[in-house]
Design a protein around this motif. Structure first.
Motif, short mmCIF file in Angstrom:
data_model
loop_
_atom_site.label_atom_id
_atom_site.label_comp_id
_atom_site.label_asym_id
_atom_site.label_seq_id
_atom_site.Cartn_x
_atom_site.Cartn_y
_atom_site.Cartn_z
N ALA A 161 5.66 4.10 2.36
CA ALA A 161 5.27 5.17 3.28
C ALA A 161 6.06 6.42 2.91
CB ALA A 161 5.54 4.77 4.72
N VAL A 162 5.33 7.50 2.67
CA VAL A 162 5.97 8.75 2.23
C VAL A 162 5.73 9.82 3.29
CG1 VAL A 162 6.15 10.46 0.40
CG2 VAL A 162 5.51 8.09 -0.16
N PRO A 163 6.81 10.39 3.87
CA PRO A 163 6.62 11.43 4.87
C PRO A 163 6.32 12.78 4.25
CG PRO A 163 8.96 10.99 4.56
CD PRO A 163 8.22 10.01 3.69
N HIS A 164 5.43 13.52 4.88
CA HIS A 164 5.08 14.87 4.43
C HIS A 164 5.04 15.78 5.65
CE1 HIS A 164 3.93 13.29 0.49
NE2 HIS A 164 3.31 12.33 1.14
N SER A 165 5.58 16.99 5.50
CA SER A 165 5.66 17.94 6.61
C SER A 165 5.91 19.32 6.01
CB SER A 165 6.79 17.55 7.55
OG SER A 165 8.05 17.75 6.92
N PRO A 166 5.94 20.36 6.83
CA PRO A 166 6.28 21.68 6.28
C PRO A 166 7.60 21.70 5.51
CG PRO A 166 5.34 21.94 8.45
CD PRO A 166 5.50 20.46 8.23
N SER A 167 8.54 20.86 5.92
CA SER A 167 9.83 20.83 5.22
C SER A 167 9.73 20.25 3.81
CB SER A 167 10.86 20.03 6.03
OG SER A 167 10.47 18.66 6.13
N THR A 168 8.64 19.52 3.53
CA THR A 168 8.42 18.98 2.19
C THR A 168 7.38 19.79 1.42
OG1 THR A 168 6.64 17.44 2.80
CG2 THR A 168 8.92 16.66 3.08
N GLY A 169 6.91 20.90 2.02
CA GLY A 169 5.95 21.77 1.35
C GLY A 169 4.51 21.58 1.75
N LEU A 170 4.25 20.79 2.80
CA LEU A 170 2.87 20.55 3.23
C LEU A 170 2.42 21.62 4.22
CD1 LEU A 170 0.39 18.60 3.32
CD2 LEU A 170 1.46 17.58 5.34
N ASP A 171 1.23 22.16 4.01
CA ASP A 171 0.61 23.09 4.95
C ASP A 171 -0.87 22.71 5.07
OD1 ASP A 171 -0.66 25.22 6.26
OD2 ASP A 171 0.76 26.69 5.48
N MET B 242 0.83 -1.20 0.00
CA MET B 242 0.00 0.00 0.00
C MET B 242 0.87 1.25 0.00
SD MET B 242 -3.11 -0.73 2.68
CE MET B 242 -2.02 -1.00 4.08
N LYS B 243 0.33 2.32 -0.57
CA LYS B 243 0.98 3.62 -0.46
C LYS B 243 0.32 4.38 0.68
CE LYS B 243 2.27 7.83 -2.95
NZ LYS B 243 2.19 8.60 -4.21
N ILE B 244 1.14 4.86 1.60
CA ILE B 244 0.64 5.50 2.81
C ILE B 244 1.26 6.88 2.94
CG2 ILE B 244 0.43 5.33 5.32
CD1 ILE B 244 0.81 2.22 4.88
N ALA B 245 0.42 7.91 2.95
CA ALA B 245 0.89 9.28 3.14
C ALA B 245 0.93 9.56 4.64
CB ALA B 245 -0.05 10.26 2.44
N VAL B 246 2.13 9.86 5.14
CA VAL B 246 2.32 10.10 6.57
C VAL B 246 2.48 11.59 6.80
CG1 VAL B 246 3.64 9.49 8.63
CG2 VAL B 246 3.43 7.83 6.75
N LEU B 247 1.40 12.26 7.19
CA LEU B 247 1.44 13.69 7.43
C LEU B 247 2.03 13.93 8.82
CD1 LEU B 247 -2.11 14.69 6.11
CD2 LEU B 247 -0.03 14.09 4.83
N ALA C 155 -1.78 23.71 1.04
CA ALA C 155 -0.64 23.64 0.11
C ALA C 155 0.05 22.29 0.22
CB ALA C 155 0.35 24.76 0.42
N GLY C 156 0.29 21.66 -0.92
CA GLY C 156 1.00 20.39 -0.98
C GLY C 156 0.16 19.18 -0.65
N LEU C 157 -1.09 19.37 -0.24
CA LEU C 157 -1.89 18.24 0.22
C LEU C 157 -2.37 17.34 -0.91
CD1 LEU C 157 -3.08 16.86 2.66
CD2 LEU C 157 -5.02 18.45 2.58
N ALA C 158 -2.85 17.95 -2.00
CA ALA C 158 -3.31 17.13 -3.13
C ALA C 158 -2.18 16.26 -3.65
CB ALA C 158 -3.85 18.03 -4.23
N GLU C 159 -0.98 16.84 -3.73
CA GLU C 159 0.17 16.08 -4.21
C GLU C 159 0.51 14.95 -3.24
OE1 GLU C 159 0.33 20.25 -5.80
OE2 GLU C 159 -0.02 19.33 -3.84
N ALA C 160 0.43 15.23 -1.94
CA ALA C 160 0.77 14.22 -0.93
C ALA C 160 -0.19 13.04 -0.98
CB ALA C 160 0.74 14.85 0.45
N LEU C 161 -1.45 13.29 -1.33
CA LEU C 161 -2.46 12.23 -1.28
C LEU C 161 -2.67 11.52 -2.62
CD1 LEU C 161 -5.17 13.91 0.97
CD2 LEU C 161 -3.29 12.40 1.63
N THR C 162 -2.02 11.99 -3.67
CA THR C 162 -2.19 11.36 -4.97
C THR C 162 -1.72 9.91 -4.93
OG1 THR C 162 -1.88 13.45 -6.14
CG2 THR C 162 -1.51 11.42 -7.40
N GLY C 163 -2.62 8.99 -5.23
CA GLY C 163 -2.29 7.57 -5.26
C GLY C 163 -2.22 6.90 -3.91
N ALA C 164 -2.52 7.63 -2.83
CA ALA C 164 -2.40 7.04 -1.49
C ALA C 164 -3.61 6.16 -1.18
CB ALA C 164 -2.28 8.14 -0.45
#
Length: 245
Positions: free
Chosen positions: A27-37, A1-6, A42-51
């Motif tokens: 598992a893909v980490p996402h945080s302000p340092s990767t552009g997530l707000d 599975m692909k898992i978006a870890v906010l 901001a950055g959320l649609a990209e983080a969740l694509t295919g998750a």
């Protein structure tokens, strides 16, 4: 599975990412340092694509009443984006007994986060845990000076962050609970007693004074933060954890 870890670069998130990847997931980490707000989205649609799964381990920057609006906005934003992306499972990390301490703004904010998830459009799991061993140093700093640490005798049942991360990862790898699973450590302490153990282990000779008005945990009464009958009890004791530090 692909898992978006906010919140995937923090204390719990980084361990969750490692556990999931070790178990063969992406598992893909996402945080302000990767552009997530999560406030602006901001950055959320990209983080969740295919998750297949999204796990939200992000945290409010404050513990005061501003945390309520922060969790309301961030969860509403996340759930809308997860539904649009077709994510099949949303997981959040919360606090055992949070609803029993309404005097704490932050705990009310976490209950709101849970309620938004439960009423949202995505199948879900809530993982509730007790306080982390790793936070004891911060707790000691809140009401201390050069000679004294003031702590209430609030009952706590803390656990290691590694076991918190395992509980979250297990939820991510399983089917949605559409409910809540709670975890707690194997020992119950009065917080002032735990403070004395922590200071002794660190070679810190300050005195712990019992003060039932000191710090945020003074708001938790009786057994509010203690495991109930349906709680999973993890294995690592506080002294076992201290020996690894």
């Amino acid at each position: 599975m692909k898992i978006a870890v906010l919140g995937g670069t923090g204390l719990i998130g980084s361990q969750v990412v490692q556990i999931l990847n070790t178990n063969g997931h992406e598992a893909v980490p996402h945080s302000p340092s990767t552009g997530l707000d999560l406030i602006t989205g901001a950055g959320l649609a990209e983080a969740l694509t295919g998750a297949d799964v999204v796990v939200n381990l992000t945290n409010s920057p404050t513990f005061d009443d501003a945390s309520i609006d922060w969790f309301r906005t961030s969860m509403t934003t996340m759930l809308a984006a997860a539904a649009t992306a077709g994510v099949g499972h949303a997981v959040v990390l919360s606090i055992t007994g949070a609803e029993q301490v309404p005097a704490l703004d932050y705990y009310r904010a976490k209950v709101l986060q849970e309620d938004l998830l439960k009423g949202g459009p995505v199948p879900y799991s809530v993982v509730r845990v007790t306080q982390f061993f790793e936070f004891m140093k911060a707790v000691l700093s809140w009401t201390s000076d050069e000679t004294t640490v003031r702590l209430p005798a609030t009952l706590v049942q803390p656990m290691a962050s590694a076991e918190v991360a395992q509980a979250v990862a297990d939820a991510c790898m399983g089917a949605p609970l559409n409910g809540t699973r709670s975890y707690a450590g194997p020992e119950v302490f009065a917080l002032d007693e735990l403070g004395r153990i922590a200071l002794a282990a660190a070679g810190d000779h300050r005195t712990v004074v019992t003060d039932d008005t000191a710090g945020m945990f003074a708001a938790a009464k009786d057994d509010a933060l203690i495991a109930k009958d349906d709680t999973v009890i993890v294995k690592t004791t506080y002294r076992e954890w201290l020996a690894t530090q």
